[in-house]
Design a protein around this motif. Structure first.
Motif, PDB file in Angstrom:
ATOM      1  N   GLY A 156      -4.601  -5.426  -4.627  1.00 17.01           N
ATOM      2  CA  GLY A 156      -5.832  -6.207  -4.592  1.00 17.01           C
ATOM      3  C   GLY A 156      -5.592  -7.696  -4.485  1.00 17.01           C
ATOM      4  O   GLY A 156      -4.456  -8.157  -4.267  1.00 17.01           O
ATOM      5  N   GLU A 157      -6.642  -8.477  -4.677  1.00 15.63           N
ATOM      6  CA  GLU A 157      -6.576  -9.935  -4.503  1.00 15.63           C
ATOM      7  C   GLU A 157      -5.660 -10.602  -5.523  1.00 15.63           C
ATOM      8  O   GLU A 157      -5.104 -11.664  -5.258  1.00 15.63           O
ATOM      9  CB  GLU A 157      -7.985 -10.530  -4.591  1.00 15.63           C
TER      10      GLU A 157
ATOM     11  N   ALA B 254       0.855  -1.184   0.000  1.00 17.71           N
ATOM     12  CA  ALA B 254       0.000   0.000   0.000  1.00 17.71           C
ATOM     13  C   ALA B 254       0.891   1.234   0.000  1.00 17.71           C
ATOM     14  O   ALA B 254       2.026   1.205   0.463  1.00 17.71           O
ATOM     15  CB  ALA B 254      -0.915   0.014   1.215  1.00 17.71           C
ATOM     16  N   ALA B 255       0.357   2.321  -0.550  1.00 21.27           N
ATOM     17  CA  ALA B 255       1.095   3.583  -0.573  1.00 21.27           C
ATOM     18  C   ALA B 255       0.116   4.736  -0.488  1.00 21.27           C
ATOM     19  O   ALA B 255      -1.059   4.606  -0.872  1.00 21.27           O
ATOM     20  CB  ALA B 255       1.912   3.691  -1.857  1.00 21.27           C
ATOM     21  N   SER B 256       0.596   5.848   0.025  1.00 28.91           N
ATOM     22  CA  SER B 256      -0.242   7.040   0.092  1.00 28.91           C
ATOM     23  C   SER B 256       0.605   8.251  -0.237  1.00 28.91           C
ATOM     24  O   SER B 256       1.806   8.281   0.022  1.00 28.91           O
ATOM     25  CB  SER B 256      -0.881   7.196   1.470  1.00 28.91           C
TER      26      SER B 256
ATOM     27  N   ILE C 280      -1.680   1.356 -11.950  1.00 28.11           N
ATOM     28  CA  ILE C 280      -2.545   0.926 -10.849  1.00 28.11           C
ATOM     29  C   ILE C 280      -3.438  -0.190 -11.357  1.00 28.11           C
ATOM     30  O   ILE C 280      -4.280   0.025 -12.243  1.00 28.11           O
ATOM     31  CB  ILE C 280      -3.396   2.103 -10.325  1.00 28.11           C
ATOM     32  N   PRO C 281      -3.260  -1.416 -10.861  1.00 28.46           N
ATOM     33  CA  PRO C 281      -4.071  -2.548 -11.320  1.00 28.46           C
ATOM     34  C   PRO C 281      -5.562  -2.296 -11.118  1.00 28.46           C
ATOM     35  O   PRO C 281      -5.974  -1.555 -10.215  1.00 28.46           O
ATOM     36  CB  PRO C 281      -3.577  -3.713 -10.453  1.00 28.46           C
ATOM     37  N   ASP C 282      -6.365  -2.930 -11.941  1.00 25.57           N
ATOM     38  CA  ASP C 282      -7.815  -2.714 -11.891  1.00 25.57           C
ATOM     39  C   ASP C 282      -8.416  -3.110 -10.549  1.00 25.57           C
ATOM     40  O   ASP C 282      -9.395  -2.498 -10.089  1.00 25.57           O
ATOM     41  CB  ASP C 282      -8.512  -3.515 -13.007  1.00 25.57           C
TER      42      ASP C 282
END
Length: 411
Positions: A395-396, A313-315, A339-341
């Motif tokens: 994501g998954e 994760a990043a912000s 950024i992956p879907d």
């Protein structure tokens, strides 16, 4: 070139040791035990002075090496002339020798206890010589007559061995000027080539000088650091028992990241790249090795630790809000990168960023569509100020990505 251990020097190499304040050349003539005829104390690096150091009588009475003037000189007057650090490092050994009373060879644990000695006829490669005992074994260096030739100044000269002529107490074996064997009266004056055995751990510098050195040490927080998802401090302390100043090199996955020079013994340090957020961000996800190398100018030691970077994760936000006169009613925000879907993506904006409790408005849909963001908040107590915060989480699918840039405008 780097300094090396004495135990790695090839047989035949020249090393330098100070005797009476002057550097003298010594030949490495054997690495390790020559044979089982030797006590374990003889396991080391055998060196013999390359040239004749002095000329003197072997003894004034007979050819009893144990009680000879030569043995007394080598382990008294001569050894005291050797540079103190090396003198203290010379091994106390037990060498094979001939017992004067019965001409039997005393070897192994029954050998002559000494530090400095003359080589035997056997050790310099003589074999099958009448009235010469087998005292030990041939040393690796002496594979030809030419290897036995030694000089006194510019001329080849005769030099003493420790081997007695066994049919008479009046003679001792020597090496002649052409490298052949030669027996001479014990009371004659001929060349002395001192030999001794040194620990293999001593250090040899680029110019061949042998020195005693204690390698630096590194103590750390540990070697297995596990999973890391944020910057972390890996602490270590460098020390040198000799008090030498140190050069410290930090490496990440084998590549130098930082070098510190003139570091004092006892200094506590932190591996810089992993300790700062900016440095940690440059490290890719996956398994990594951090290494610290410490050199005292003579020897280099290293220690390593492993960790797995697992940042999913990043912000991103502005370090300082953008303040303006008047009101902020509309903004546009663009996030570029990969950024992956299925990533969890969220974008928020505020128009009262200077207030104690800014109102953050979800702008995820507008950012994805690339349309204007109309602010719902109409109040501010500290003046209008813009800020954003964008967060993304894997994501998954487990597919990674990155944020390359955030741009936009407001009015």
């Amino acid at each position: 070139m780097a300094n090396v251990k004495l135990g790695t020097k090839a047989v035949g190499s020249i090393v330098k040791i100070k005797v009476n304040g002057a550097s003298k050349d010594f030949i490495v003539v054997q690495q390790g035990l020559p044979s089982s005829a030797y006590d374990a104390s003889c396991n080391g690096v055998w060196v013999v002075m390359k040239d004749i150091y002095t000329t003197m009588k072997w003894d004034g009475s007979n050819n009893d090496y144990l009680n000879s003037d030569m043995t007394a000189y080598l382990n008294g007057t001569f050894i005291s002339l050797i540079d103190a650090d090396i003198r203290n490092a010379i091994k106390q050994v037990k060498i094979p020798y001939t017992n004067y009373s019965n001409n039997n060879v005393m070897s192994g644990s029954n050998g002559l206890s000494c530090k400095v000695f003359l080589l035997s006829g056997t050790e310099v490669g003589f074999s099958g010589v009448s009235y010469m005992n087998t005292e030990g074994a041939k040393l690796s260096y002496f594979d030809s007559a030419s290897k036995r030739v030694a000089y006194n100044g510019s001329s080849a000269a005769i030099w003493w061995l420790r081997s007695p002529y066994t049919s008479s107490s009046n003679y001792v074996w020597n090496v002649n000027t052409d490298g052949s064997d030669y027996d001479i009266w014990y009371n004659s004056s001929y060349g002395v080539r001192p030999a001794f055995i040194l620990p293999s751990t001593l250090v040899v510098s680029d110019d061949g000088t042998v020195s005693v050195n204690t390698a630096p040490t590194v103590s750390t927080d540990g070697a297995a650091l596990g999973r890391k998802n944020a910057s972390f401090a890996w602490k270590y302390t460098v020390r040198d028992a000799d008090g030498d100043t140190l050069t410290v090199t930090e490496k990440l996955d084998g590549k130098s990241a930082k070098t510190r020079t003139g570091v004092a013994s006892g200094t506590a340090l932190t591996f810089e790249q992993t300790a700062s957020a900016a440095g940690f961000q440059k490290i890719l996800n996956g398994n990594h090795t951090i290494t610290v190398e410490v050199s005292d100018g003579k020897e280099t030691v290293s220690t390593s630790a492993t960790f797995t970077k697992a940042v999913h994760a990043a912000s991103v936000t502005l370090a300082e809000p953008l303040a303006v006169e008047g009101d902020i009613t509309v903004a546009v925000l663009q996030v570029t990168g990969s950024i992956p879907d299925d990533a969890k993506f969220k974008a928020e904006v505020t128009n009262n960023a200077l207030d104690s409790s800014p109102v953050w408005q979800d702008a995820t849909t507008e950012v994805k569509k690339g349309v204007n963001i109309v602010f719902e908040n109409k109040t501010d107590t500290s003046g209008a100020a813009f800020n954003f915060r964008v967060s993304v989480e894997r994501g998954e699918s487990g597919e990674g990505g990155y944020i390359e840039a955030v741009s936009g405008a407001f009015q």
